[in-house]
Design a protein around this motif. Sequence first.
Motif, PDB file in Angstrom:
ATOM      1  N   VAL B 125      -7.671 -34.409  12.007  1.00 17.24           N
ATOM      2  CA  VAL B 125      -7.417 -34.721  10.429  1.00 17.24           C
ATOM      3  C   VAL B 125      -6.267 -34.167   9.948  1.00 17.24           C
ATOM      4  CG1 VAL B 125      -8.729 -33.658   8.270  1.00 17.24           C
ATOM      5  CG2 VAL B 125     -10.050 -34.736  10.320  1.00 17.24           C
ATOM      6  N   ALA B 126      -5.937 -32.995  10.505  1.00 14.79           N
ATOM      7  CA  ALA B 126      -4.455 -32.340   9.862  1.00 14.79           C
ATOM      8  C   ALA B 126      -3.457 -33.397  10.384  1.00 14.79           C
ATOM      9  CB  ALA B 126      -4.199 -31.151  10.807  1.00 14.79           C
ATOM     10  N   LEU B 127      -3.423 -33.986  11.368  1.00 13.40           N
ATOM     11  CA  LEU B 127      -2.282 -35.220  11.589  1.00 13.40           C
ATOM     12  C   LEU B 127      -2.342 -36.290  10.592  1.00 13.40           C
ATOM     13  CD1 LEU B 127      -2.166 -35.248  15.457  1.00 13.40           C
ATOM     14  CD2 LEU B 127      -0.375 -34.747  13.932  1.00 13.40           C
ATOM     15  N   ALA B 128      -3.560 -36.380  10.212  1.00 17.37           N
ATOM     16  CA  ALA B 128      -3.825 -37.673   9.336  1.00 17.37           C
ATOM     17  C   ALA B 128      -3.470 -37.345   8.126  1.00 17.37           C
ATOM     18  CB  ALA B 128      -5.328 -38.104   9.364  1.00 17.37           C
ATOM     19  N   ASP B 129      -3.662 -36.012   7.395  1.00 15.96           N
ATOM     20  CA  ASP B 129      -3.264 -35.444   6.309  1.00 15.96           C
ATOM     21  C   ASP B 129      -1.661 -35.307   6.173  1.00 15.96           C
ATOM     22  OD1 ASP B 129      -5.841 -35.192   5.345  1.00 15.96           O
ATOM     23  OD2 ASP B 129      -6.018 -33.267   5.710  1.00 15.96           O
ATOM     24  N   ALA B 130      -1.094 -34.999   7.331  1.00 14.79           N
ATOM     25  CA  ALA B 130       0.325 -34.730   7.087  1.00 14.79           C
ATOM     26  C   ALA B 130       1.039 -36.114   7.225  1.00 14.79           C
ATOM     27  CB  ALA B 130       0.846 -34.214   8.560  1.00 14.79           C
ATOM     28  N   LEU B 131       0.564 -37.056   7.942  1.00 10.62           N
ATOM     29  CA  LEU B 131       0.939 -38.573   7.793  1.00 10.62           C
ATOM     30  C   LEU B 131       0.911 -39.267   6.558  1.00 10.62           C
ATOM     31  CD1 LEU B 131       0.002 -39.858  11.522  1.00 10.62           C
ATOM     32  CD2 LEU B 131       2.242 -39.407  10.546  1.00 10.62           C
ATOM     33  N   THR B 132      -0.289 -39.061   5.921  1.00  6.67           N
ATOM     34  CA  THR B 132      -0.747 -39.449   4.556  1.00  6.67           C
ATOM     35  C   THR B 132       0.208 -38.910   3.375  1.00  6.67           C
ATOM     36  OG1 THR B 132      -2.845 -39.878   5.141  1.00  6.67           O
ATOM     37  CG2 THR B 132      -2.468 -39.931   2.796  1.00  6.67           C
ATOM     38  N   GLU B 133       0.291 -37.434   3.651  1.00  8.37           N
ATOM     39  CA  GLU B 133       1.104 -36.763   2.648  1.00  8.37           C
ATOM     40  C   GLU B 133       2.505 -37.295   2.610  1.00  8.37           C
ATOM     41  OE1 GLU B 133       2.022 -34.145  -0.172  1.00  8.37           O
ATOM     42  OE2 GLU B 133      -0.011 -34.512   0.746  1.00  8.37           O
ATOM     43  N   ARG B 134       3.153 -37.726   3.544  1.00  4.87           N
ATOM     44  CA  ARG B 134       4.650 -38.008   3.902  1.00  4.87           C
ATOM     45  C   ARG B 134       4.791 -39.598   3.611  1.00  4.87           C
ATOM     46  NH1 ARG B 134       7.060 -34.223   8.381  1.00  4.87           N
ATOM     47  NH2 ARG B 134       6.204 -32.410   7.502  1.00  4.87           N
ATOM     48  N   GLY B 135       3.731 -40.182   3.365  1.00  5.52           N
ATOM     49  CA  GLY B 135       3.737 -41.626   2.962  1.00  5.52           C
ATOM     50  C   GLY B 135       4.080 -42.740   4.291  1.00  5.52           C
ATOM     51  N   HIS B 136       3.521 -42.158   5.359  1.00  4.28           N
ATOM     52  CA  HIS B 136       3.796 -42.714   6.528  1.00  4.28           C
ATOM     53  C   HIS B 136       2.403 -43.595   6.867  1.00  4.28           C
ATOM     54  CE1 HIS B 136       6.754 -39.522   8.163  1.00  4.28           C
ATOM     55  NE2 HIS B 136       7.343 -40.586   7.495  1.00  4.28           N
ATOM     56  N   ARG B 184     -15.977 -34.656   8.418  1.00  6.52           N
ATOM     57  CA  ARG B 184     -16.347 -35.581   7.481  1.00  6.52           C
ATOM     58  C   ARG B 184     -15.300 -36.184   6.596  1.00  6.52           C
ATOM     59  NH1 ARG B 184     -21.367 -34.875   5.319  1.00  6.52           N
ATOM     60  NH2 ARG B 184     -23.040 -34.137   6.853  1.00  6.52           N
ATOM     61  N   ARG B 185     -14.182 -36.179   7.360  1.00  7.33           N
ATOM     62  CA  ARG B 185     -13.070 -36.995   6.746  1.00  7.33           C
ATOM     63  C   ARG B 185     -12.322 -37.920   7.608  1.00  7.33           C
ATOM     64  NH1 ARG B 185      -9.488 -31.948   5.404  1.00  7.33           N
ATOM     65  NH2 ARG B 185      -8.062 -33.361   4.800  1.00  7.33           N
ATOM     66  N   PRO B 186     -11.729 -39.005   7.121  1.00  2.00           N
ATOM     67  CA  PRO B 186     -11.216 -39.977   8.265  1.00  2.00           C
ATOM     68  C   PRO B 186      -9.930 -39.584   8.954  1.00  2.00           C
ATOM     69  CG  PRO B 186     -10.437 -40.417   5.940  1.00  2.00           C
ATOM     70  CD  PRO B 186     -11.497 -39.378   5.851  1.00  2.00           C
ATOM     71  N   HIS B 187      -9.898 -39.879   9.913  1.00  5.31           N
ATOM     72  CA  HIS B 187      -8.447 -39.610  10.818  1.00  5.31           C
ATOM     73  C   HIS B 187      -8.096 -40.818  11.351  1.00  5.31           C
ATOM     74  CE1 HIS B 187     -11.991 -38.729  13.588  1.00  5.31           C
ATOM     75  NE2 HIS B 187     -11.091 -39.628  14.357  1.00  5.31           N
ATOM     76  N   VAL B 188      -6.725 -40.868  11.944  1.00  2.36           N
ATOM     77  CA  VAL B 188      -6.090 -42.172  12.426  1.00  2.36           C
ATOM     78  C   VAL B 188      -6.733 -42.611  13.619  1.00  2.36           C
ATOM     79  CG1 VAL B 188      -3.965 -43.116  12.802  1.00  2.36           C
ATOM     80  CG2 VAL B 188      -4.098 -41.321  11.159  1.00  2.36           C
TER      81      VAL B 188
END
Lengths: 237, 237
Positions: B125-136, B184-188
């Motif tokens: 989830v942390a990776l997904a958040d980081a990638l989302t935050e940076r627009g990746h 309970r949150r999406p990941h990649v």
Amino acid sequence: MATTAALAETAALVGDPARANMLGALMDGRALTASELAGVAGVAPQTASGHLARLAQAGLLAVASQGRHRYYRLASPGVARMLEAIMAVAEAAPRAVRPVVTGPRDAALRAARTCYDHLAGGLGVALADALTERGHVELSADGGVLTDAGAAFLRGLGVTFDGAARPRRGGRVFCRPCLDWSERRPHVAGAVGAALCARCFENGWIRRLDGTRAVAVTPAGRLAFRSVFGIGAFSPG
Amino acid sequence: MATTAALAETAALVGDPARANMLGALMDGRALTASELAGVAGVAPQTASGHLARLAQAGLLAVASQGRHRYYRLASPGVARMLEAIMAVAEAAPRAVRPVVTGPRDAALRAARTCYDHLAGGLGVALADALTERGHVELSADGGVLTDAGAAFLRGLGVTFDGAARPRRGGRVFCRPCLDWSERRPHVAGAVGAALCARCFENGWIRRLDGTRAVAVTPAGRLAFRSVFGIGAFSPG
DNA sequence: GCGATGCTACGGCCACGGCCGAAGCATCGT
DNA sequence: ACGATGCTTCGGCCGTGGCCGTAGCATCGC
């Protein structure tokens, strides 16, 4: 590990023929009474009552009392997705032992049906193909997206989807692909598929067939699908 | 309707605790021997053998004989998705009756684990958040997409995905969101998630913990996740 | 070749769970 | 108020299926 216990419990609920029949009948998203569900399951009312209580307590079904009837429906889209996923695996299973004579009712289901909140079967796949061909949507096994052109096109048809489903910060509108168990190809599901399906009903292009998931294309719908989407005849199987 | 019978059959296979334990142990995508699976299921070898034969015949497991061992693994990604979907529903169930003391092993699973072929848990989830935050990447409940910037970013990390997964005609690269049962949150997930996970193993950023789905972040990985993704500490629960 | 190991096939035990009959509550119709 | 309808609860019957003990077959190590 406690999580596999929950996995087994939930799967076991779906794993009984009577309950599976009930869930299958509810996969079109409508709410049915306990008696109707007892009928499709082929069991006595008191047996059905027990099954329904268990399904509701486990969070698979939601129940609404209305007069002396009790209406049961799938508790969430997540339940529908679970059932889809199981059916996809079941359908992929080696079919050696099961030639399965597909009756006329089955043929109607394969031609066009609802899948919880969107269209599936030959019609659903034909719509997905047409939208893909014109660059309105892009689909793959991992996901799908509605293009800007597609969004404009659907807006022109009067299709509206709530803003809740679109990602924050002006991102893209996604459309979930749903693997069709009869066609073995993806069709448009998710918020976009649901909105498009609803619009087709509103326009009178399709209507429900008796009390099943199957839908019939009306004469007006036949014209519309041809002129708007370029769909002449869609494969019945 | 013959299709609900298949639905019930497949679900019933998952619905037995011993078989559910086996399938859960195989959800990390590895292949295990019949004896190992008997161990995780907590049954005698001859009982496990029967279960495994049924699962293999139904197309849920694939088997490979190697010497005097027989290695079983999930037959396809579709099976993994089915199990994910069931766990998502099971996790959403009213938890009233089940306080469930989460042991230390459970804590490791929640911190970081593999989910068939990609990363899940706090790290995922942390990776997904980081990638989302940076627009990746962009994710929603209905789907996800890897942006052009994200594709370039991952290429720079040496992450490679086969072209088979990308739609024809130069479309977007999709990344399937997978709802995490602990967060309970999406990941990649999907092809992108699998490639990223593989690269993390190759780089020695993570390694498998004993014989489970849990993974540990190495010291090198801790540095890398901080400098490359800006992830300091990820939630353990 | 010999024993040890890994896996599978058969048979019988036992219990969990689906099924219905009977009965009990609600709600609706008149 | 009365019966009819829809739904649920309880109790007992019974079959399906999981479980292991025993036995049989392949492969590995020496």
